[in-house]
Design an enzyme around this catalytic site. Structure first.
Site, PDB file in Angstrom:
ATOM      1  N   LYS A  67     101.403  41.536  19.018  1.00  0.00           N
ATOM      2  CA  LYS A  67     101.675  42.902  19.505  1.00  0.00           C
ATOM      3  C   LYS A  67     102.509  43.672  18.476  1.00  0.00           C
ATOM      4  O   LYS A  67     102.279  44.862  18.240  1.00  0.00           O
ATOM      5  CB  LYS A  67     102.376  42.834  20.859  1.00  0.00           C
ATOM      6  N   ARG A  89      80.554  35.386  32.890  1.00  0.00           N
ATOM      7  CA  ARG A  89      79.961  34.047  32.753  1.00  0.00           C
ATOM      8  C   ARG A  89      79.477  33.510  34.098  1.00  0.00           C
ATOM      9  O   ARG A  89      78.753  32.556  34.162  1.00  0.00           O
ATOM     10  CB  ARG A  89      81.001  33.075  32.160  1.00  0.00           C
TER      11      ARG A  89
HETATM   12  N1  HSE Z   1     101.071  36.810  28.728  1.00  0.00           N
HETATM   13  C1  HSE Z   1     101.538  38.070  28.248  1.00  0.00           C
HETATM   14  C2  HSE Z   1     102.935  38.316  28.775  1.00  0.00           C
HETATM   15  C3  HSE Z   1     100.688  39.227  28.655  1.00  0.00           C
HETATM   16  O1  HSE Z   1     103.502  37.463  29.448  1.00  0.00           O
HETATM   17  O2  HSE Z   1     103.482  39.365  28.489  1.00  0.00           O
HETATM   18  C4  HSE Z   1      99.481  39.371  27.800  1.00  0.00           C
HETATM   19  O3  HSE Z   1      99.827  39.508  26.455  1.00  0.00           O
END
Ligand code: HSE
Length: 428
Positions: free
Chosen positions: A205, A45
């Site tokens: 995840k 961007r």
């Molecule tokens: N913010 C995430 C974490 C990493 O603290 O594991 C990216 O998913």
């Protein structure tokens, strides 16, 4: 040497990591796998600001169409966050006949069915090692290394921010708020840490891991999800007295009644391998039917660990290895529906901390409501009341269904027996 011009969309922290790995050891990948990976076009961007740091001869532009029209680029690293613009960009790349390598877990957890079907229809693939647990090669491990196993269970710490906060609360006696600020200062937490601390990032995840492990469609809303925002020093100390540590745990467990999926703050016994996964590290404990337990530990976020996973995928795609795997396993587009364990069948031991006025009948009300919901108590302890006459009562239950447990908790909170919302934890 096989020349491999690639594109990059989104030049933030992880994009910077990709550039750094390619620049600091330019001979590594050519020597290892005969690939000369060249960043040809970077879409960002802020092209004016970033052009100065542009690697080699890369074109830095804010015009996606330049990248899409370049027929010499067959692989694109997609590092755009969120699920709206990110989805449009992913589709545009697939429609232009480009393989996509992405770290966007929310995008795949929420729109994986559609995107993988689209990729298959365009004869390209989506690779996503970086979407789960950063530098830990868990997707390859589940997909390839453990392919001869039925996965009985996955227990995983998948959010470095939460693990860092919980570790600092335990090690340093910090409050939740102070530990979160520290995690933000160190760059572990996302800009807006809500999705980290409320468990959503972990659920995204887990949806991806369960998809690979069980070859099944995993609707994201099927994952029961609790975060760590309510955890206080009182819980950390209680865990210690119980010989446990609190971890935000993702669980996928195969049983006769179906697949159990949840994300919840959990008491992990000190002798469990995941208890020693500290600070910003992630850990994944996989129970395979043949390999038995396998533990993978590493950095789940950050520029270089995540870029390491991105480049592993780029190599897999550029050598053609990934397409062969993806078309054979078709883990997203051809996945079936798995039977999910209903909430009233899931059995775990639980812990609750009630904050109550220290007066006659309070304990009786709590135990009576538990009894009405069929909750059997394993142990109960009331701490010394404070100067205002407020006390904490901690209850550990025998294994029971989440439905009974939470029905009892809601009923207790609803009857104003408690001064603040009750904190709950699961037991591993
Ligand atoms: N913010 C995430 C974490 C990493 O603290 O594991 C990216 O998913």
């Amino acid at each position: 040497m096989h020349g491999c011009p690639i594109g990059l969309i989104g030049w933030g922290t992880v994009g910077g990591g990709v550039v750094e790995i390619l620049q600091r050891d330019p001979q590594l990948l050519p020597e290892r796998c005969g690939l000369d990976i060249q960043l040809k076009t970077i879409v960002t961007r802020r092209p004016e600001r970033e052009r100065a740091q542009s690697p080699g001869t890369a074109v830095v532009t804010d015009r996606l169409e330049i990248l899409l029209a370049d027929r010499s680029i067959s692989t694109v690293i997609h590092l755009v966050g969120g699920t709206t613009v990110a989805k449009d960009i992913c589709i545009a790349c697939l429609d232009a006949g480009k393989h996509v390598v992405t770290a966007n877990k929310a995008l795949l957890a929420e729109h994986g069915d559609e995107l993988f079907a689209r990729a298959a229809s365009r004869g390209v693939s989506i690779a996503f090692e970086a979407a789960v647990a950063g530098g830990i090669p868990i997707i390859a491990a589940l997909r390839d290394g453990l392919v001869a196993n039925r996965i009985d269970a996955i227990y995983a710490i998948l959010n470095g921010t939460c693990n860092y906060i919980l570790t600092r609360m335990e090690e340093e006696g910090r409050s939740y708020g102070d530990a979160l600020l520290e995690a933000q200062r160190l760059g572990y937490a996302e800009e807006d840490p809500t999705l980290d601390v409320n468990g959503t990032d972990t659920a995204h995840k887990l949806a991806i891991l369960a998809r690979i492990a069980y070859h099944s469609r995993i609707p994201i809303h099927a994952i029961r999800c609790e975060g760590i925002q309510q955890i206080t020093q009182a819980d950390i100390l209680s865990a210690k007295t119980m010989g446990a540590r609190i971890k935000l745990l993702a669980v996928a467990k195969r049983g006769d009644g179906g697949l159990e999926l949840r994300v919840a703050p959990t008491l992990v016994p000190l002798d469990h391998p995941l208890a020693s996964v500290r600070r910003n590290y992630n850990g994944i404990h996989v129970l395979g039917s043949a390999a038995g337990p396998t533990l993978l530990v590493g950095q789940g976020a950050g520029a270089l660990p995540t870029a390491s996973a991105i480049l592993a995928d780029v190599v897999d795609v550029c050598t053609g290895r990934y397409q062969a795997t993806a078309s054979r396993f078709r883990f997203f587009s051809a996945a079936h529906d798995v039977a999910l364990l209903p909430e009233d069948a899931e059995l775990t031991g639980s812990y609750a901390r009630f904050h109550v006025p220290d007066r006659a009948g309070v304990l009786a009300s709590i135990t009576q409501i538990f009894s009405q919901h069929g909750v059997s108590i394993l142990s109960i302890h009331q701490g010394t009341p404070d100067a205002q006459g407020h006390a904490t009562i901690e209850v550990v239950t025998h294994p029971l269904t989440s439905r009974s447990f939470f029905a009892a908790i809601h009923s207790i909170d609803g009857q104003q027996v408690t001064l603040t919302p009750t904190v709950t934890l699961r037991r591993l």
